[in-house]
Design an enzyme around this catalytic site. Structure first.
Site, short mmCIF file in Angstrom:
data_model
loop_
_atom_site.label_atom_id
_atom_site.label_comp_id
_atom_site.label_asym_id
_atom_site.label_seq_id
_atom_site.Cartn_x
_atom_site.Cartn_y
_atom_site.Cartn_z
N SER A 135 40.49 39.03 39.79
CA SER A 135 40.84 37.63 39.63
C SER A 135 40.12 36.93 38.49
O SER A 135 40.56 35.88 38.04
CB SER A 135 40.56 36.90 40.94
OG SER A 135 39.16 36.88 41.21
N SER A 155 37.05 42.02 41.29
CA SER A 155 37.42 40.96 40.36
C SER A 155 36.55 40.80 39.13
O SER A 155 36.91 40.05 38.23
CB SER A 155 37.47 39.62 41.08
OG SER A 155 38.69 39.51 41.75
N LYS A 211 33.62 31.06 35.30
CA LYS A 211 34.83 31.13 36.12
C LYS A 211 34.95 29.86 36.96
O LYS A 211 33.95 29.35 37.48
CB LYS A 211 34.73 32.37 37.02
CG LYS A 211 35.96 32.65 37.88
CD LYS A 211 35.77 33.95 38.69
CE LYS A 211 36.99 34.28 39.54
NZ LYS A 211 36.82 35.52 40.32
N1 GLN Z 1 42.16 41.87 43.79
C1 GLN Z 1 41.44 41.74 45.02
C2 GLN Z 1 42.07 40.68 45.86
O1 GLN Z 1 43.10 40.25 45.53
C3 GLN Z 1 40.00 41.42 44.72
C4 GLN Z 1 39.80 40.02 44.32
C5 GLN Z 1 38.38 39.68 44.07
O2 GLN Z 1 37.54 40.55 43.87
N2 GLN Z 1 38.08 38.39 44.10
O3 GLN Z 1 41.57 40.28 46.88
#
Ligand code: GLN
Length: 486
Positions: A154, A178, A79
């Protein structure tokens, strides 16, 4: 096709010298060339560098190196939030410009030391803020099962690349879901380790008290293998914990007789899609057939999780992202004085969701509101953690859906941040509580055919039992064998 193999299959073939690392790496690169135009899991990758690493691994294999290194010759993609020496590091943002990382994250050092071919920059929501990978400055990633749909986020690129067999496994990060949410929506295994299990050194921070790095894999055994490599205390991350790293693969006995699994009554909510509910119900039945005992439990503060998360995560993000100012790193838009330079750089460099989070986070920390929002959220966070610790006094792990619905359409929620935030309703509490969590496939919706994920939540440092339970279920069900038709 070699790119379709998982870690155990590929390392076995390499050990028997049936195939070369170059062939396996080339198979992944060929697959990327063929399908990534439609998926866009990768922001970039350096094929020549990947093949050079492959040749070095082949040389080592010919000298009998395989026994010492558990990932020797395994192509693993990363990532775009993790530092890999001499590779671009953008966090899917414009603000880092042409930044090249001068060092390796601890997890990358560990992958390299285990012999992995570390390649590629996987797409994500900018600074890991989002649930669909639509908030990337490099364009969206599409779900390999249906390219009109999002892969989750994400770490959408990490999930899509594994599901589309563009790599053997990948790394992502999980602040509120995420890893688990995109793993569920793309049909792979995603593991968020306990806070402190894996060093965060070299992970660009979003919300430092919630972030963890973890693997995306094609099956549970591979998750156990990768977690073993990634885990351990690190003097460069003071929040990493000096807990011994167990032999996770040894936990995969297939025997879960007598284990107690908790079903939280608060998770069977109204917005839960009927097909997701049916798949989770069937999984629960399968667990009883395997000899586990199902216990209804209560996590009474569940309703407050999303609100608590969006106060704590944004507060921490507003502090962490202050460093992107046009002076220290990446892109710069000049101004008449430093203040104007900061404002112009940050105005041009950050996308709308990142700006929204910085503004929210600055607000909840500002004097006069700090106690009402931030301090209050910290207290609720403790209540949420206590809910879990009380539940774990009664059960070995907790079973929930990973997401309320299967993958949604691109564009469907991008105009409505609250709807997007609610797609993490089942994953967020785990980060607030600092416990371990895993998602694995538990079925498909009918029309269109989309993966459904089952979430298992475990005790702090309870990854071995999570993996044991997940593995027993996986071996008793067909879901992980299905591939997206691309
Ligand atoms: N979807 C969540 C957010 O927008 C979690 C994102 C994540 O785990 N990096 O913050």
């Amino acid at each position: 096709m070699l790119n379709q193999l998982n870690i155990s299959q590929l390392t076995a073939k390499l050990a028997r010298r049936e195939v070369s690392v170059r062939e396996a790496t080339q198979a992944c690169l060929d697959r990327i060339a063929r399908v990534d135009g439609a998926i866009h899991a990768f922001i970039s990758y350096d094929a020549a560098d990947a093949l050079a690493q492959a040749d070095a691994a082949d040389r080592e294999l010919s000298q009998g190196g395989r026994t010492a290194k558990s990932l020797l010759g395994v192509p693993i993609a990363v990532k775009d939030v993790l530092a890999v020496k001499n590779q671009p590091l953008n966090c899917a943002s414009k603000i880092l410009g042409n930044f090249i990382s001068p060092y390796d994250a601890t997890v990358i050092e560990k992958l390299k030391a285990a012999g992995a071919i570390v390649f590629g920059r996987l797409n994500m929501d900018e600074f890991a803020m989002g649930s669909s990978t639509e908030n990337s400055a490099f364009g969206l990633t599409r779900n390999p099962w249906d390219t009109t749909r999002i892969p989750g986020g994400s770490s959408g690129g990490s999930a899509a690349a594994v599901a589309a067999d563009e790599c053997i496994a990948s790394l992502g990060s999980d602040t509120g879901g995420s890893i688990r949410q995109p793993a569920a929506l793309c049909g792979c295994v995603g593991l968020k380790p306990t806070y402190g299990r894996v060093s965060r050194y070299g992970l660009v921070a979003f919300a430092s008290s919630l972030d963890q790095i973890g693997p995306f894999t094609k099956d549970v055994r591979d998750a156990a293998t990768l977690l073993g490599v990634l885990s351990g205390v690190d003097p460069r991350d003071s929040t990493s914990v000096p807990q011994p790293v167990p032999d996770y693969a040894a936990a995969l006995t297939g025997d879960i007789k007598g284990l107690k699994l908790g079903l939280p009554k608060e998770y069977l909510i109204g917005g839960l899609d009927p097909e997701v509910k049916a798949a989770v119900d069937a999984a629960v039945k399968k667990f009883t057939e395997l000899g586990a005992e199902i216990v209804e439990i209560s996590l009474p503060h569940t309703d407050y999780a999303v609100a608590t998360y969006y106060i704590i995560a944004t507060a921490e993000a507003s502090a962490n992202l202050a460093r992107f100012d046009g002076i220290r790193y990446g892109a710069r838009v000049d101004g008449a004085d430093p203040i104007e330079l900061y404002a112009r750089t940050r105005g041009a460099g950050f996308g709308p969701e990142v700006k929204r989070r910085i503004i929210l986070g600055t607000y909840v920390l500002s004097s006069g509101y700090h106690d009402a929002y931030y301090l209050q959220a910290q207290k609720v966070r403790t209540l949420i953690r206590n809910d879990f610790l009380q539940a774990f006094a009664k059960v070995d792990a907790i079973v929930t859906p990973t997401t309320p619905t299967a993958a949604f359409k691109a564009g469907e929620k991008s105009g409505d941040p609250l709807q997007m935030y609610l797609s993490d309703i089942f994953t967020i509490s785990c980060n607030l509580a600092g416990i371990s969590g895993l998602s694995l496939p538990c079925g498909f919706t009918k029309n269109p055919k989309l993966p459904i994920g089952l979430q298992l939540l475990g005790q702090p440092f309870g990854e071995a039992s999570l993996l044991k339970i997940a593995h027993a279920y996986e071996q008793a069900t067909p879901w992980h064998k299905e591939k997206a038709a691309l």
